[in-house]
Design a protein around this motif. Sequence first.
Motif, short mmCIF file in Angstrom:
data_model
loop_
_atom_site.label_atom_id
_atom_site.label_comp_id
_atom_site.label_asym_id
_atom_site.label_seq_id
_atom_site.Cartn_x
_atom_site.Cartn_y
_atom_site.Cartn_z
N PHE A 6 85.02 -5.95 49.28
CA PHE A 6 83.74 -5.48 48.76
C PHE A 6 84.00 -4.29 47.83
O PHE A 6 84.55 -3.27 48.26
N PRO A 7 83.63 -4.38 46.56
CA PRO A 7 83.92 -3.28 45.63
C PRO A 7 83.08 -2.04 45.92
O PRO A 7 81.90 -2.14 46.28
N ARG A 8 83.70 -0.88 45.75
CA ARG A 8 82.99 0.39 45.90
C ARG A 8 82.83 1.03 44.52
O ARG A 8 83.83 1.44 43.91
N PRO A 9 81.62 1.13 44.01
CA PRO A 9 81.43 1.75 42.68
C PRO A 9 81.80 3.24 42.70
O PRO A 9 81.65 3.92 43.72
N GLU A 10 82.28 3.72 41.59
CA GLU A 10 82.69 5.11 41.49
C GLU A 10 81.53 6.04 41.16
O GLU A 10 81.68 7.26 41.25
N SER A 11 80.40 5.48 40.79
CA SER A 11 79.24 6.32 40.44
C SER A 11 77.96 5.53 40.70
O SER A 11 77.98 4.30 40.87
N LEU A 12 76.84 6.25 40.73
CA LEU A 12 75.55 5.60 40.90
C LEU A 12 75.24 4.68 39.72
O LEU A 12 74.66 3.61 39.88
N GLU A 13 75.65 5.08 38.54
CA GLU A 13 75.42 4.26 37.35
C GLU A 13 76.18 2.94 37.46
O GLU A 13 75.67 1.88 37.10
N ALA A 14 77.42 3.01 37.97
CA ALA A 14 78.22 1.79 38.14
C ALA A 14 77.60 0.91 39.22
O ALA A 14 77.59 -0.33 39.10
N ALA A 15 77.08 1.52 40.28
CA ALA A 15 76.43 0.75 41.34
C ALA A 15 75.20 0.04 40.80
O ALA A 15 74.95 -1.14 41.11
N ARG A 16 74.41 0.75 40.01
CA ARG A 16 73.20 0.14 39.44
C ARG A 16 73.58 -1.02 38.51
O ARG A 16 72.94 -2.09 38.55
N ALA A 17 74.60 -0.84 37.70
CA ALA A 17 75.02 -1.90 36.78
C ALA A 17 75.51 -3.12 37.55
O ALA A 17 75.24 -4.27 37.17
N LEU A 18 76.24 -2.90 38.65
CA LEU A 18 76.71 -4.02 39.46
C LEU A 18 75.54 -4.76 40.10
O LEU A 18 75.52 -6.00 40.13
#
Length: 226
Positions: A6-18
Amino acid sequence: MEIPPFPRPESLEAARALQEALAQRVILEGSLEGVRLLAALDAAHKRGKPLVAVAVLYHLEKGPLGLGRGLVPEEALFPYIPGFLSFREAPAYLEALRALPEAPEVLLVDGQGIAHPRGLGIASHLGVHLDLPSLGVAKSLLFGRPEAPLPQEAGQAVRLLSPEGRPLGYAYRSRTGVKPLYVSPGHRVGLEEALALVRRLPTRFRLPEPLRLAHLEAGKALAALD
């Protein structure tokens, strides 16, 4: 069952994009006719302790068949931010699913499916990640609004709509005299089919029995860490 990392985004922006990218892969159709084996998922956490997730393997005719648990140390948790719960809880859920004696046919998750600001609640996220049918049953409303007042009788439901009027799921009265639940499809299941499955489940209290068992077991597992 085979479970990819399960990928862990490095930022909230990356999480939102995912989330926005994965939401495009959600399939909102699929029958659950003939399904017998599901995994009910719930989690518990207390400050200073690991997050504990539980998967209860539940047969619709035979009842509970097995239990899996997963832990994520508090220091490794994604921050608690409404709308981004999957990044916090999903790694522990995947560990719990790995521990089950059999692979489930469908995931029943304490949380949202598509009734989410970006269309990817934790039930949808897990469903897409594992390519499994999934649905969310949430105790509180995160996104959308009921299109009408909810009747008081057990088993009644009204549609849950987005601000634009798009159907997201149902506000569902599981028992007379209790607060409603919010049922939304996660992945590879239609809106009506998701509600139909929840209605099939034994429900002695507010939560359908598989989720109630998962909730109780998560609480026990967390208490055992003290």
